[in-house]
Design an enzyme around this catalytic site. Structure first.
Site, short mmCIF file in Angstrom:
data_model
loop_
_atom_site.label_atom_id
_atom_site.label_comp_id
_atom_site.label_asym_id
_atom_site.label_seq_id
_atom_site.Cartn_x
_atom_site.Cartn_y
_atom_site.Cartn_z
CB THR A 99 42.69 48.13 34.56
OG1 THR A 99 44.11 48.19 34.53
CG2 THR A 99 42.25 47.04 35.52
CE LYS B 91 46.11 45.15 36.08
NZ LYS B 91 45.92 46.59 36.19
CB THR C 219 50.14 47.63 38.95
OG1 THR C 219 50.53 48.49 39.89
CG2 THR C 219 48.69 47.32 39.14
#
Lengths: 383, 383
Positions: B146, B168, B179
């Site tokens: 992201t 990621k 996250t």
């Protein structure tokens, strides 16, 4: 509108050279009586600054005649030498005022871990004592500023008596007090045994609900002095209400002037099982850097509100929680509500209402956004 | 150096149009057996995303054949419709692979509170299934990015077997998982009942000790699949060590790529009474915005270290605590140590050592600074 608004108080603020800018940096607030009742609350940080340790001892008597304050140095984490500096400051102020050191509280603010330049501070205290006047409150408020952009003062009128006050603080505002020095004065007749619970109740719903950046200072101090000069004795309820109003006014001034902030954010958690649950959930939002940066960017990112309260142990069912930002119910039942595009965040004031649907209690936490200016200001603070 | 480094795994990453940039956004990792042992850890956030709820059910069997992942949308806080989307994704992937939906885990990352465009996602899954290859691991790692600036992959060799992985994550790294989406693969023979404790031990000292910004995501997922294709059965200790090495490698890659960070900071708390005390004190530092902004500004502001640990309940006496920054003992016994000017913070790596002198335990928490770029990146994330 300051610590000298009530009768029987004098104050002063002078420049002693502690600040390289040459601005005022030493303040004095003196209670001329007849009563000398006093109460205080202090930081709960386990590294209390030397002036906190000193003033806690002084205030344990429930009596106080004067507070000497300085900006330009916190005198925190300075060991036994730092404590000796605080003691010497109180002794020196007492000598100027014809008091004992035990009658004088000390409060300091500025960089942690640096000794105070006593060769400048003590002459400054002398100068402040000479400058004392019955309209010196505003000058005292200016002398305790650090990164504050404006002085903070207040006054609340009772029936024949007044509460006055000043505060400084513009960051490190949390979790149970702001980084702040606050002096409150009143000419009401309030015995010390009523003053302490009144102050505890007033700070619990004002300063303790401001959580600007989640950082708890080593120097937080809130002192109230009551001299009875008005001759009027309010009820405990009347006095507590006025003191709470004064504290709330000062707390909102601190919030509005928080370092680098561009938003004042009121997070209200409704229908919580307990007030503590409401505070826990509100504080989790107030400390969530991703939410705070989103609000800086005018982004009504309600997912970050849920992600924040989802880390707490507050009672709620995830699929029953609503989030309303500036009046728009962007999240209903833990899922997508009205379009986020309908939320206007361009103003300074933001309200976030979280409905937990788990009870009947509520509480509001006030915080700020996390801005580029906050980072800039705090990355350059001591260098 | 990826999820396809171990034998018997295929992977792919394709662009399905979920990202407006046109970059790859759908990944698939398939285990071709012979074994299908699997284990996972998930976010503890009470608002778990739909794919977390789904995958937790799937992984409760201890078996797994494939993971389908997407960037471009978290599918979190999307209610029953969102869960149906996840279910449909698993069904669709299973149909392409000749499996049952129960064999397929789903992981998503991106903005919270937005439905996924299924009309693009499902064709993307079809395309990913068609693109599967034994050297597709790097492509899969790219498809789950992201705000990551680089893909993160790893491989650790055992004696005749290998652990591979991808991750990621570049923000929202904490408190108990980053996250992050992580898929680990191994061709070692490891039964599911050994896999889960091995993963728990590996994540406890790697991902769970990275606390980049104190924010806990709704989507954190770490999945490990073991297919036994090597025919070699390592001991539990050997396998746990290799899995821990793989997780630690990925965790350090996450840290180095954290959103907008300019510093990698290792906070080691020594001589704590318990490991929990060390972690609590370290985490308090890692979450202190004033300390993190000071480090961004190359300011060795050790007072903010003390102010942070002073808010914890870790066992220590304030006048016995030392703080060493990049090797310089700037604080001794809770007071002033060597001159702060001697600390060089111009590099990316910073070590902060806190000696509590309260016991014999220690732990390290890894974090980043709080930079202007962090604020900039996160204030513009969804708008």
């Amino acid at each position: 509108m300051s610590t000298t608004t009530p009768q029987g108080f004098r104050a002063a603020g002078v420049a002693a050279g502690l600040k390289s800018s040459g601005a005022a940096d030493v303040a004095l607030v003196v209670n001329d009586g007849p009563d000398d009742a006093a109460a205080a609350v202090f930081t709960t940080n386990r590294f209390p600054a030397a002036p906190v340790t000193w003033s806690r001892q002084v205030l344990s008597t429930g009596r106080l005649r004067a507070v000497v304050l300085n900006s330009g140095g916190a005198n925190a984490c300075t060991g036994a030498d730092g404590f000796a500096d605080t003691h010497a400051t109180a002794e020196h102020a007492a000598a100027q005022l014809g008091l004992g050191a035990i009658d004088v509280a000390v409060a300091s603010t500025g960089l942690i871990g640096v000794r105070l330049p006593m060769d400048r501070l003590l002459p400054g205290v002398t100068g402040a004592a000479q400058a004392l006047s019955a309209d010196g409150g505003p000058a005292a408020a200016r002398a305790i500023m650090t990164t504050d952009s404006v002085p903070k003062t207040t006054a609340v009128e009772g029936a024949g008596w007044t509460v006055g006050g000043m505060a400084k603080g513009a960051g490190m505002l949390a979790p149970s007090l702001a980084t702040m020095l606050v002096v409150l004065t009143t000419d009401a007749v309030v015995p010390a045994e009523l003053l302490q619970p009144a102050l505890a109740r007033a700070t619990a719903v004002s300063f303790e609900r401001v959580d600007s950046d989640g950082c708890l200072s080593t120097n937080d101090t809130v002192i109230v002095m009551a001299n009875g000069a008005s001759g009027v004795t309010p009820t405990a309820e009347e006095f507590t209400a006025a003191l709470t109003a004064a504290c709330t006014d000062l707390a909102m001034q601190l919030l509005a002037d928080a370092e680098g902030s561009t938003k004042d954010i009121a997070i209200t958690v409704r229908n919580a099982a307990t007030v503590q649950d409401a505070l826990t959930a509100g504080r989790a939002c107030a400390r969530n850097n991703l939410l705070k940066t989103a609000l800086f960017g005018n982004d009504p990112n309600w997912g970050r509100v849920l992600a924040a309260i989802g880390t707490t142990d507050a009672a709620f069912e995830p699929d029953r929680v609503d989030v309303i930002i500036n009046g728009v119910p962007v999240c209903r039942g833990g899922a997508i509500g009205d379009p986020r595009e309908g939320v206007d965040l361009t103003g300074r004031t933001i309200t976030i209402d979280v409905d937990l649907r788990a009870g009947a209690e509520q509480a509001t936490i006030w915080t700020n956004d996390l801005s580029i200016a906050y980072v800039h200001e705090n990355s350059a603070y001591s260098t």
